[in-house]
Design an enzyme around this catalytic site. Structure first.
Site, PDB file in Angstrom:
ATOM      1  CB  CYS A  22      -0.870  -0.085   1.294  1.00 47.03           C
ATOM      2  SG  CYS A  22      -1.991   1.631   1.163  1.00 47.03           S
ATOM      3  CB  THR A1545      -0.312  -4.167   5.790  1.00 47.30           C
ATOM      4  OG1 THR A1545       0.610  -3.429   4.915  1.00 47.30           O
ATOM      5  CG2 THR A1545       0.088  -5.555   5.482  1.00 47.30           C
ATOM      6  CB  CYS A1546      -1.893   0.922   4.132  1.00 52.00           C
ATOM      7  SG  CYS A1546      -0.158   1.049   4.151  1.00 52.00           S
ATOM      8  CB  ALA A1547      -6.689  -0.665   3.872  1.00 49.54           C
TER       9      ALA A1547
END
Length: 1579
Positions: A22, A1545-1547
């Site tokens: 991300c 992973t960012c969201a």
């Protein structure tokens, strides 16, 4: 062209394509829909396309184009991280580009004018037969309007185009002409907003409405809606009069959701400007709007709600209209939306507005009242109010302070449901409501049973004045309108008498009059029931004190103590709310004049007269007699309190206390029996008995009542104090009765908490400011601040001759700067310089300007790190130079700010501090001494002296206060309820100064230093560290020692300490029993300790007060809150809930609280918000790291950024991923590196059977089942097994930096520290032998058993002499000590000699005590002191470690490492979101949830690492994960079973293919979470 005239397009939701990458800092998916084509509704061959954009069959677009789009966004955001060194050149280039653009637009506008003339001529000349010509002209017009600007058009041109376009919009014979004409109208409104009025004048609105009322072509209708939405922005009244509301709502169900939103936007625009007359056009739309409230689209529902809220506002004065609204089902729909269990969530302003609409309906319509009662509205409102009290200060969106907030709207609604006095409402309305309740007593009873308990809780939780008044008003009405029998049942399960006694401690006369009214009503209806209760709870004494205040001084129970003060910080707006009389705070009259609201309805002596009436009618003389009026329980407690106090005084003079101890035990046993007995004890009885002060005197051995306590005196009493804690603890920690459920300790704590809530009067100071403005503070630092400044004039005292006058007149002062900081600024200006050879270095440094003072600080921040952590940079040469430059500039800038700032002030401003470089570099010089981190306050001996004394209005100010606190403190003492803004911010405050002659009072610090446990060998067995630190001479500087609050706080502190050291106390008892021969078996030394949770000590009222204070806009630092906040937090942190302490910690350590927007109104789970989003608006820095050199990268990162307040984000070398996920994984990898064997940092490193060769590979982790604890290193050893001790020190410094930086940035760590590590290293508390068991159970057990033998030997020698027959008892488990073959070497570390010399002598019975003492000292003191100091020094480079001392060991683990348990099975469905093809009932989701429930601990960690980047959840678990864990369907190009899950992973997105079976899914998922680690890539 097709999308040009529609609402902003919604695009298909796209996400990065594959594995965990991300590139955006924050994921915000957008949505769009394709423009529907021209579709004839009557055509069978072209069915209308109603699907919304983004609904692609549930499949997610994972194509490379989506990835590319995200990467392009990353490129734009990356540029924000760099710094521009050529700003001037950029400005020149920007101006040049603007000139070019302006010239281009000028030429283009000229060309557009000619085009419009040509098009207008074509449209005018073309007849109805020339269809192609009209189509061509309209098409060209749309194209020109698509690209032209406002300057290309004029009113004259638009006025000419408008009638032509309206004419063609009515041409029903040709749908294409209609579509293009309406589209041109839409574009025209876009380009030239003033065209709305001209189009309206030429009949455009009726023409568009006509097309919507008889829809033949869907695309034409949609274009009409677009055009009407544009026109309604400027012409809402014309749209209303033309029937636009009904036109857009008539066939709204036929349109897609995006088009429905456009239609509702038109209605919102119209409803925002509804006229006061002519209600029919918008009232006709109410049924349709009410039906739309059931829609599933949140945005649509919110728009509908806005319309209805505006309609209710407009007709609230028309009862017949309100009844019509009720008939259309508005109340049912609104009630459903405000229900916390509703599936549809709306934003907070809409939510509050809906409640406000119900208030207006209930105020003006009996039908509305009837409907709300039948819908059981009280249950819904109860749930909302529960979040106010039961959250204990958590970040609940329902508890925002201020007058017009959600809680107040709920209270207004409850008030409106019950009849008011005739003066507040129409008389007929009041009579109708009374008649309804009289005929429906069951409804009122149900209402009261539901709402009364929570109202009592809200008031008791420390609610502000407005909320308190609102709750009391409702209670008063409930009591008044309930019949006697129903009232008795209603109050049966509540202690209304105790509640009223607490209310009487408030001094606001509106609150007092309502409390008196409640008392009178209860005595009228149920006098027999409440007469004795009012005596027992002290209500009668409080009423009598209102009439005879002189009697108040004879009571320990307080009366008339205020708790809330308001500051009017906005003269124009806040004055309306703050200065508004409470008589009108919850009035239902919506149109009262402001002047009327400022006039109080209460008569001058109303409180006095009503109190006098109650006393004369219901209170006899005997009831108020100080002796006859006392209850039996109170008299018993008083007698035992007197006995206990007399025994304490006697014991202070008579040290032969065997007989006295028996008397003590008997008296304490009797007191506990009464407190824990069946007969209830009221707060009034408990406080008035004096039992609290007696217990405190007993536990302190009489030290509490002494004026001064010297360190020598305390040391001599420590034995007696510990014995008394053992005796009292033994009584409190054992069940008094076999069938009793609660420990006596728990019962006593509850009584103390209730008493504290009744007697404390710590003020809550609220500013009621909507927003702050920036201002410039000349003093003390000359910098811009984000809050108002105070105007101050410094004046020298008339008799002062040794100082200059300050000649600069009025200056602006940062209100939250300490008086120490102001003194530092002023001293240079007013001190008379003398040629004094003894002048202090501090004074000289203050007089010298320039970079002299910068050198040590700069060396501290950079040079030290360079020396201790030299490593290879992982970033490019240019970026390294740039980072070094930024680091230097930042360090110099912070040094300039600190030059005129005291350390405490700098801390409050958010600046980081480090210990001195000299201290760090010599961290290993004295290994034999217990080291304490040098605090910034101790940097200079001369700095501890006060040079100037300040006076405000003749009163000397405390140097511990900020100037804001000093001014507010005077207002509190003046008993002002409201501090006008002009008096605080507009008035010039005169501060008088003079030279000081006495040193600063630092008794507590000197005492603590002198009384600390000696570092000599063997002191770890003397006393628990709690005892020397409990008797701080000044508990609360601003609190009267005669106040019962003082006694209660001290006893609570003692009991909290007792709970912490209960194992130590019970263990000492067991050891003494073994020494005396009462028990013979060493196995009997084991102690089972009863569990009493720490949250038993949390005071809900104080927690809520602190929460209110921290939510105040002026709480930009600890100095912006009343002094009691910091004092209680320092001495009694256990009184506050964990969440409140977390917020306070971030405020004290990092500056202002960064409030995050709430995504949903109904987020009332009580979980703390995700720590990963607490960094607020701090600048961000990207750092390039190498996976193969994680620790080196971490060292370089900390070298550059440890001293700077920036949020660090990680990007891996040769990987594309960046953002939150990679950063969390980096911290996890660093934690794992620190746990590898071969570093020489931890116990257990070399205790395994692994060979040295395998350890060198670094492939194994340290095995520490009890948690990590530093490995002891002898002071004589420089190298061990190839490990340099200097490298160990560097690693601990780096570890301290990493831990502190993770806390600052809100990152979750994966470091299993032991409880003893937190206690010693972070909390700075002394360890004892008992603590060794927490990190090395085997060694700790053996040492304790050895110590038991030593104690037995000492006891025998004391009783029987040196020679005795009990020598055989010195055998250790039937083995002689000499046969154990122990020598004076630390167990497990053959190179650690406990004694000097090369020969390691053997351990015998004679020297066993020395051996035990040396082992304990090496394990928890001298062997680890340098490592501990290194960790602290690294930590302090980021922020002072002392800020963490308000937490317990378990809380520190939660704060640093998140939740230990990943998730419970029953919470998966509640805290996981399913989207894009999946719902909670989808078969793959059901399989996934079952698989997750079957995961073991390690599999859960791997799953979390795969999805979020960290193997542990943040504090609060899944509920606080932000963004929420989301499962979406992954589009598979081939067979789904062959594909693997992927994540972002960012969201926190898991993209899961729709596998055909649970077994296949589990196989693929386990493979992904185990093998898919270690890289971030797009695929």
């Amino acid at each position: 062209m097709g999308n040009r005239g529609q609402k902003r397009p919604e695009s298909v939701e796209e996400f990065p394509a594959d594995k965990r990458a991300c590139s955006s800092l924050e994921f915000r998916p957008s949505s769009s829909s394709n423009s529907p084509g021209q579709t004839h509704m009557n055509s069978p061959n072209s069915a209308p396309d109603f699907h919304e954009g983004g609904q692609d069959g549930g499949e997610m677009d994972t194509s490379s184009s989506a990835s590319g789009s995200v990467r392009s966004e990353e490129g734009e955001k990356d540029s924000a991280y760099g710094s521009c060194d050529s700003d001037d050149l950029a400005d020149v280039e920007l101006r040049f580009n603007r000139d070019i653009l302006r010239d281009f637009q000028r030429r283009r506008s000229s060309g557009d004018h000619s085009k419009f003339k040509k098009i207008l001529a074509s449209l005018t000349e073309a007849d109805e037969v020339d269809v192609s010509g009209v189509l061509a002209a309209l098409t060209e017009l749309c194209e020109v309007l698509s690209f032209c600007t406002e300057s290309s058009l004029s009113s004259l041109t638009v006025d000419s185009l408008a009638p032509v376009l309206v004419k063609h919009a009515k041409q029903e014979s040709n749908p294409d002409i209609m579509l293009l004409a309406i589209r041109a109208i839409t574009y025209l409104c876009d380009v030239f907003p003033r065209s709305s009025g001209l189009l309206s004048r030429h009949g455009a609105i009726p023409a568009l409405c006509e097309r919507l009322l008889a829809i033949e072509y869907l695309d034409v209708a949609e274009q009409c809606l677009q055009a009407l939405e544009k026109i309604s922005r400027d012409q809402p009244l014309a749209c209303l009069q033309s029937g636009a509301i009904m036109a857009v709502l008539n066939y709204i169900d036929f349109f897609s959701t995006s088009v429905q939103r456009v239609a509702l936007s038109t209605v919102v625009n119209i409803c925002n400007k509804l006229p006061s007359e002519c209600t029919e056009p918008f009232m006709l739309a109410v049924p349709s709007l009410c039906n739309l409230l059931q829609n599933e689209d949140r945005q649509l529902v919110e728009n509908v709600a806005i319309c209805l809220i505006k309609i209710v506002e407009r007709v609230c004065n028309l009862p017949e209209m309100l009844n019509d609204l009720c008939m259309h089902g508005l109340i049912q729909q609104a009630t459903h939306l405000i229900d916390l269990n509703s599936r549809t969530t709306v934003s907070q302003p809409i939510y509050t507005g809906l409640i406000g609409s119900l208030v207006k309906l209930a105020s003006g319509s009996v039908e509305a009242v009837r409907t709300l009662f039948e819908l059981n509205i009280s249950s819904i409102l109860k749930d909302i109010l529960c979040t106010y009290d039961l959250s204990h200060g958590m970040a609940s969106v329902n508890t925002v302070d201020g007058h017009c907030n959600q809680v107040c709207e709920v209270l207004k609604l409850l008030n409106a449901l019950l009849p008011a006095s005739a003066g507040d409402q129409d008389v007929q309305m009041v009579l109708d409501k009374e008649s309804f309740l009289a005929n429906q007593p069951d409804l009122l009873q149900k209402f009261g049973n539901s709402i009364l308990p929570i109202l009592l809780q809200v008031v008791g939780s420390g609610a502000n004045l407005y909320v308190c008044y609102g709750c009391l008003s409702i209670i008063n009405k409930l009591v008044y309108f309930s019949k006697s029998d129903n009232l008795l049942e209603l109050l049966n399960n509540t202690n209304i008498s105790s509640f009223l006694a607490g209310v009487f401690t408030r001094k606001e006369h509106h609150v007092l009059i309502i409390a008196l009214q409640i008392v009178e009503t209860l005595l009228q209806k149920l006098s027999d029931t409440f007469l004795n209760s009012f005596v027992k709870e002290g209500v009668f004494f409080a009423v009598d004190a209102l009439l005879t205040p002189e009697n108040c001084s004879q009571l320990k129970f307080p009366v008339l103590s205020g708790t809330h003060i308001s500051i009017d910080t906005n003269q124009k707006h806040a004055a309306k709310e703050v200065s508004r009389c409470l008589c009108y705070a919850f009035a239902n009259d919506q149109f009262s004049l402001v002047s009327e609201m400022e006039t109080c309805k209460l008569e001058k002596d109303s409180v006095h007269n009503l109190a006098k009436h109650i006393r004369a009618k219901y209170m006899t003389t005997e009831l108020l007699n100080s002796e006859k009026g006392l209850t039996d329980v109170l008299q018993k407690l008083r007698s035992f309190s007197t006995v206990l106090t007399d025994l304490v005084y006697a014991s202070m003079h008579d040290h032969n206390s065997t007989q006295q101890e028996e008397k003590f035990y008997f008296t304490l046993h009797q007191i506990i029996a009464i407190l824990n007995g069946k007969e209830t004890i009221s707060n009034f009885e408990f406080i008035e008995s004096g039992i609290v002060k007696s217990l405190v005197n007993y536990l302190s051995n009489g030290l509490y009542i002494r004026e001064k306590v010297g360190s020598y005196s305390l040391s001599s009493h420590c034995d007696n104090v510990e014995k008394r804690f053992e005796v009292f603890g033994g009584l409190l920690l054992s069940l008094s009765e076999p069938l009793s459920e609660n420990l006596p300790l728990s019962v006593l704590i509850q009584k103390l908490q209730h008493a504290l809530s009744s007697v404390e009067n710590f003020p809550v100071i609220l500013s009621h400011a909507s927003k702050q403005r920036n201002s410039f503070a000349t003093v003390p630092n000359g910098q811009c601040v984000s809050h108002p400044c105070l105007k101050v004039r410094f004046t020298k005292e008339e008799a002062e001759t040794s100082l200059y006058d300050y000649s600069e007149g009025i200056v602006t002062v940062d209100p939250f700067s300490s008086l120490d900081a102001i003194e530092g600024f002023l001293w240079r200006k007013v001190s008379i310089k003398r040629n004094d050879p003894t002048k202090s270095v501090f004074q000289a440094s203050n007089e010298i300007k320039g970079p002299i003072f910068q050198v040590p600080l700069e060396a501290d921040c950079q040079g030290k790190s360079h020396d201790l952590m030299e490593s290879e940079s992982m970033s490019s040469e240019f970026s390294e130079m740039q980072e070094d430059k930024d680091s230097s500039q930042s360090a110099m800038e912070s040094t300039r700010n600190l030059r005129e700032m005291t350390p405490s002030e700098a801390t409050s401003s958010g600046e980081t501090h480090t210990v001195s470089a000299e201290k760090e570099l010599h961290v290993s010089l004295e290994p034999g001494v217990k080291m304490k981190t040098q605090s910034p306050e101790c940097c200079s001996g001369d700095d501890a002296l006060v040079k100037l004394l300040f006076y405000l209005e003749g009163k000397q100010l405390n140097h511990d206060l900020t100037i804001y606190q000093a001014i507010i403190q005077q207002q509190i003492e003046a008993e002002d309820e409201i501090i006008p803004s002009g008096k605080l911010w507009g008035q010039v405050h005169t501060l008088t100064y003079r030279a000081a002659v006495e040193p600063k009072q630092t008794h507590s610090q000197e005492y603590l230093q002198n009384s600390s446990v000696s570092a000599k060998v063997g002191t770890f067995l003397q006393h628990a560290p709690f005892f020397p630190n409990i008797f701080v001479p000044e508990l609360l500087a601003e609190l009267d020692k005669s106040s019962p609050t003082y006694d209660i706080l001290f006893l609570l502190r003692s009991l909290e300490g007792m709970n912490k050291i209960k194992y130590h106390l019970m263990f000492r008892q067991r050891m003494n029993a073994f020494a005396e021969g009462t028990i013979d078996n060493l196995d009997d030394l084991k102690v089972a300790v009863p569990i009493l949770p720490e949250n038993e000590f949390v005071d809900g009222k104080l927690t809520e007060k602190l929460e209110q204070q921290m939510r105040d806009p002026l709480a930009v630092s600890v100095g912006g809150m009343p002094l009691w906040c910091s004092q209680l937090m320092a001495l009694y942190p256990f009184l506050f809930g964990f969440e409140a302490r977390c917020k306070y910690f971030r405020l004290a350590a990092f500056g202002p609280l960064q409030v995050q927007p709430h995504s949903s109104l109904h987020n009332t789970s009580g979980a703390p918000s995700d720590r990963r989003h607490t960094a607020g608006a701090l600048p961000r820095k990207k750092f390039l790291v190498c996976r193969d050199h994680i620790l080196d990268s971490a060292a370089q990162m900390m070298k550059l950024h440890a001293c700077h307040k920036v949020v660090l984000e990680v990007e891996y070398s040769e990987e594309v991923g960046t953002g939150l996920g990679p950063t969390l994984e980096f911290y996890t990898l660093v934690c794992h590196e620190f746990q590898k064997t071969g570093l020489g940092m931890w116990r257990g490193d070399y205790t395994s059977s692994a060979s040295w060769e395998s350890l060198q590979t670094g492939s194994e982790m340290v095995v520490s089942p009890s948690g990590l604890f530093p490995r002891p290193w002898s002071s004589t050893i420089i190298t061990s097994n190839g490990i340099e001790f200097s490298d160990v020190i560097k690693q601990f410094i780096l570890l301290g930096q990493v831990v502190a930086k993770a806390l600052q940035d809100g990152r979750v760590l994966d470091l299993p520290f032991s409880k003893a590590f937190y206690k010693l290293v972070i909390l700075g508390q002394e360890l004892t032998m008992c603590d060794i068991q927490s990190f090395d159970p085997e060694l700790g057990t053996v040492l304790i058993e050895f110590q038991a033998l030593i104690d037995r030997k000492r006891y025998v020698e004391t009783v029987c002499g040196e020679k005795s027959k009990f020598d055989i008892d010195m055998r250790y488990r039937n083995t002689n000590i000499e046969d154990l073959s122990l020598n004076f070497v630390l167990p497990g570390y053959s190179d650690y000699a406990l004694t000097s010399g090369s020969d390691h002598k053997m351990v015998t019975t004679a020297n066993l005590e020395d051996y035990v003492s040396l082992v304990v000292d090496a394990a928890i003191n001298t062997g680890i002191s340098r490592q501990v100091e290194a960790f602290r020094s690294g930590f302090n480079q980021v922020f002072p470690i002392k800020h963490l001392q308000i937490f317990t060991e378990a809380e520190l683990e939660k704060l640093l490492c998140g939740e230990r348990d990943s998730w419970a099975c029953n919470e998966l469905l509640d805290h996981i979101k399913f989207d894009h093809g999946y719902t909670a009932s989808s078969p793959p989701i059901i399989d996934l949830l079952e698989i997750m429930q079957e995961f073991g601990h390690e599999q859960q960690r791997a799953f979390l690492q795969f999805v979020t980047g960290a193997p542990r959840l943040p504090p609060g678990g899944l509920a606080s994960l932000n963004p929420k864990l989301t499962i979406v369907r992954k589009h598979c190009s081939k067979w789904a079973d062959a594909d693997l899950p992927s994540v972002m992973t960012c969201a926190n997105y898991l993209k899961l293919p729709p596998y055909t079976s649970k077994e296949r899914m589990k196989e693929k998922l386990l493979y992904a979470i185990t093998e898919g680690q270690g890289s971030f890539h797009l695929s």
